[in-house]
Scaffold this motif. Structure first.
Motif, short mmCIF file in Angstrom:
data_model
loop_
_atom_site.label_atom_id
_atom_site.label_comp_id
_atom_site.label_asym_id
_atom_site.label_seq_id
_atom_site.Cartn_x
_atom_site.Cartn_y
_atom_site.Cartn_z
N LEU A 70 0.91 -1.04 0.03
CA LEU A 70 0.05 0.05 0.13
C LEU A 70 0.79 1.14 0.09
CD1 LEU A 70 -2.75 -1.01 2.78
CD2 LEU A 70 -2.80 -1.04 0.08
N ILE A 110 -4.97 -8.04 2.64
CA ILE A 110 -6.22 -7.93 1.75
C ILE A 110 -7.40 -8.65 2.75
CG2 ILE A 110 -7.45 -7.86 -0.30
CD1 ILE A 110 -5.36 -5.76 -0.30
N ILE A 134 -7.08 1.54 2.65
CA ILE A 134 -8.11 0.98 1.66
C ILE A 134 -9.72 0.81 2.20
CG2 ILE A 134 -6.46 -0.29 0.13
CD1 ILE A 134 -6.80 -3.01 1.43
N GLY A 137 -11.93 1.58 -0.49
CA GLY A 137 -12.03 0.67 -1.70
C GLY A 137 -12.71 -0.78 -1.16
N ARG A 138 -12.47 -0.95 0.25
CA ARG A 138 -13.17 -2.29 0.73
C ARG A 138 -14.72 -1.88 0.80
NH1 ARG A 138 -12.27 -2.13 6.17
NH2 ARG A 138 -14.34 -0.63 5.84
N LEU A 157 -10.53 -6.59 -4.32
CA LEU A 157 -9.94 -5.71 -3.49
C LEU A 157 -8.27 -5.68 -3.55
CD1 LEU A 157 -10.28 -3.49 -1.37
CD2 LEU A 157 -10.30 -5.34 0.31
N GLU A 160 -8.40 -3.37 -6.36
CA GLU A 160 -8.62 -2.05 -5.87
C GLU A 160 -7.56 -1.42 -5.28
OE1 GLU A 160 -10.96 -0.47 -7.16
OE2 GLU A 160 -11.35 1.19 -6.19
N ALA A 161 -6.79 -2.32 -4.47
CA ALA A 161 -5.69 -1.63 -3.49
C ALA A 161 -4.54 -0.99 -4.26
CB ALA A 161 -5.31 -3.01 -2.34
N ILE A 164 -5.86 2.32 -5.65
CA ILE A 164 -5.90 3.37 -4.70
C ILE A 164 -4.37 3.47 -4.50
CG2 ILE A 164 -6.32 3.63 -2.22
CD1 ILE A 164 -8.85 1.86 -2.39
N SER A 165 -3.51 2.73 -4.65
CA SER A 165 -1.87 2.90 -4.10
C SER A 165 -1.64 3.87 -5.26
CB SER A 165 -1.27 1.82 -4.19
OG SER A 165 -1.45 1.11 -2.79
N ASN A 168 -2.91 7.23 -4.79
CA ASN A 168 -2.35 7.97 -3.54
C ASN A 168 -0.68 8.54 -3.85
OD1 ASN A 168 -4.50 7.81 -1.62
ND2 ASN A 168 -3.48 6.07 -0.81
#
Ligand SMILES: [Zn+2]
Length: 211
Positions: A70, A110, A134, A137-138, A157, A160-161, A164-165, A168
């Motif tokens: 992450l 995750i 996350i 996202g979860r 997920l 998705e993680a 998101i990373s 970010n």
């Protein structure tokens, strides 16, 4: 407890094998310093070593590994930031040209995030705080799975993680700046352990496809 001895045995093999074979490379890296063109952000999981999966040589990759691969948002001045310090060093000092966020199948971090319960040590837990990156996202993945039970929540997920990373990463001003001027590219990858298969994220659709 023979486990540490096994590491030292491995070191002897390295000294006699890879180190000797690559002595000139190590000498050059020692003399000239490191100039890795790529940063990889991977999971701590013992099954997904980036150097093994990408079959790299010393000096090729600057690697950050943490729970669930992450990247936190850019939040200067709020505590100790090992991940953010590594990103800053890679982009500002080393001027890497690529950052690869690599997730993987069966990721315990995750799984913990999906369970959404007390996840690490009892009481205050570094894992609980870290995995909160996350949370949003979860919640999205759980909603999608309610609407379509055929979706594999774990894999959704994991993907998705990675998205998101990467988002970010773009909150770090120097990452955004270098990406905008074309000197830095961001990539998402996901590795399936038993198949030994790497999937790469399409930057337009953000979907993952076998490499
Ligand atoms: Zn993992």
């Amino acid at each position: 407890m023979p486990e540490f001895g096994a590491l030292i045995d491995g070191y002897y093999r390295f000294r006699a094998g890879n180190y000797t074979a690559q002595k000139r490379r190590y000498d050059n890296l020692d003399h000239d310093g490191q100039h890795p063109p790529v940063m990889v952000i991977g999971c701590c999981d013992s099954r997904v070593d980036p150097a093994t999966i990408f079959d790299t040589v010393p000096g090729q990759m600057f690697v950050l590994r943490n729970v669930a691969n992450l990247v936190p948002p850019y939040q200067p001045g709020q505590g100790l930031h090992g991940a953010s310090a590594a990103i800053e060093f890679a982009v500002v000092d080393l001027e890497v040209r690529h950052i690869v966020v690599m997730g993987h199948g069966k990721c315990g971090g995750i799984t913990a995030a999906l369970k959404n319960e007390d996840r690490g040590a009892p009481g205050p837990s570094f894992i609980d705080d870290w995995i909160r990156i996350i949370d949003e996202g979860r919640d999205r993945v759980i909603e999608r799975c309610k609407a379509d039970p055929s979706i594999d929540a774990q894999r959704a997920l994991e993907h998705e993680a990675i998205r998101i990373s990467i988002r970010n990463l773009r909150t770090f001003p120097y990452v955004a700046e270098h990406e905008a001027d074309g000197t830095l590219k961001l990539h998402g990858c996901w590795f399936a352990i038993s198949e030994g298969e790497l999937h790469v994220m399409d930057n337009e659709t953000e979907e993952f496809h076998p490499a």
